[in-house]
Design a protein around this motif. Structure first.
Motif, short mmCIF file in Angstrom:
data_model
loop_
_atom_site.label_atom_id
_atom_site.label_comp_id
_atom_site.label_asym_id
_atom_site.label_seq_id
_atom_site.Cartn_x
_atom_site.Cartn_y
_atom_site.Cartn_z
N VAL A 1 0.65 -1.31 0.01
CA VAL A 1 0.17 -0.08 -0.07
C VAL A 1 0.95 1.42 -0.03
CG1 VAL A 1 -1.49 1.17 1.29
CG2 VAL A 1 -1.88 -1.17 1.16
N LEU A 2 1.80 1.26 0.82
CA LEU A 2 2.74 2.35 0.95
C LEU A 2 3.32 2.62 -0.59
CD1 LEU A 2 4.40 4.51 2.40
CD2 LEU A 2 6.16 2.82 2.87
N SER A 3 3.71 1.65 -1.16
CA SER A 3 4.41 1.92 -2.69
C SER A 3 3.41 2.34 -3.46
CB SER A 3 4.69 0.55 -3.39
OG SER A 3 5.42 0.79 -4.67
N ASN A 4 2.02 2.02 -3.36
CA ASN A 4 0.82 2.61 -4.35
C ASN A 4 0.49 4.02 -4.08
OD1 ASN A 4 0.63 -0.04 -5.53
ND2 ASN A 4 -0.97 -0.45 -4.20
N GLN B 1 -7.88 7.37 2.60
CA GLN B 1 -8.91 6.70 1.97
C GLN B 1 -8.61 5.53 0.92
OE1 GLN B 1 -12.07 6.77 3.12
NE2 GLN B 1 -11.44 8.29 4.44
N VAL B 2 -7.50 6.12 -0.02
CA VAL B 2 -6.80 4.96 -0.56
C VAL B 2 -6.42 3.74 0.19
CG1 VAL B 2 -4.91 4.12 -2.48
CG2 VAL B 2 -6.56 6.42 -2.54
N LEU C 1 -6.21 -6.10 0.65
CA LEU C 1 -5.28 -6.82 1.03
C LEU C 1 -5.21 -7.95 1.88
CD1 LEU C 1 -2.21 -4.66 -0.02
CD2 LEU C 1 -3.15 -6.39 -1.22
N VAL C 2 -5.79 -7.66 3.16
CA VAL C 2 -5.94 -8.31 4.08
C VAL C 2 -6.73 -9.79 3.98
CG1 VAL C 2 -5.19 -6.84 6.02
CG2 VAL C 2 -7.53 -7.15 5.54
#
Length: 217
Positions: free
Chosen positions: A171-174, A198-199, A207-208
């Motif tokens: 998520v951090l990369s995105n 929000q993203v 993902l979880v």
């Protein structure tokens, strides 16, 4: 044989003499003599009002089975019943333990999911001016800045991202890519933080629950 298994003080020399004479018509051996000669502990004879011959249950059962075939059948039947009861009890305990383990695993998994999914940022957080874009992303995903993380984790080395999970790193990369795009569009830091948060929430929830991610782990 029972004495050889359970009695380390058993006198094998005397037993050999007794064994060589056993079966002869003129040979007799009392329980008292057996105990005195061999130091046996499986049988004993006592005199007096409550006297008699007593044996360890193992030996008593052997005598009973030798004397009575009916007793032997009942004993075997009872043994099988007890083993079946034991097996059923252990099976029940095993099923109970398995069920408890599954419940605990689910509770643990749900707790992890709850902690991984970012919280919606507050109006106060959105109103802050963050010193750099890295902290903006940290707040969007982790809910705290790098300094705030160090303050609550004084014993840990590195930074907040070093302790991120696989999902959080994805998520951090995105959101890093999305943030660069939002900067190009001229959005303010407050607007970008709200959108990135929000993203992060949406992607982390996805993902979880993703089976492919679980396999990667």
């Amino acid at each position: 044989m029972w004495e050889t298994v359970y009695n380390p003080a058993f006198n094998y020399g005397e037993f050999a003499i007794i064994k060589s004479q056993a079966g002869l018509n003129n040979y007799k051996l009392s329980v008292k003599e057996w105990v005195e000669k061999t130091n046996a502990i499986g049988l004993k004879a006592t005199a007096g009002r409550y006297g008699g011959t007593y044996a360890h249950p193992d030996i008593a059962f052997e005598f009973g089975m030798w004397i009575s075939p009916q007793f032997k059948i009942y004993l075997i039947k009872e043994f099988q019943r007890l083993k079946n009861d034991e097996s059923n009890r252990l099976q029940l305990e095993w099923n109970l333990q398995r069920t408890i383990s599954k419940i605990n695993y689910q509770i643990h998994t749900d707790a992890i999911k709850e902690n991984l999914v970012p919280q919606a940022i507050t109006k106060q957080q959105a109103g802050y001016v963050y010193a750099n874009e890295a902290d903006l992303l940290n707040v969007a995903l982790f809910g705290i800045t790098a300094k705030e993380w160090r303050d609550v984790n004084p014993g840990k080395t590195g930074n907040i991202r070093d302790y991120a999970t696989l999902e959080q790193l994805v998520v951090l990369s995105n959101i890093e890519s999305i943030n660069a795009l939002l900067i190009k569009h001229g959005l303010s830091q407050q607007e970008r933080l709200t959108q990135l948060n929000q993203v992060a929430i949406t992607q982390m929830r996805s993902l979880v629950e993703n089976k492919a991610m679980k396999k990667l782990k």
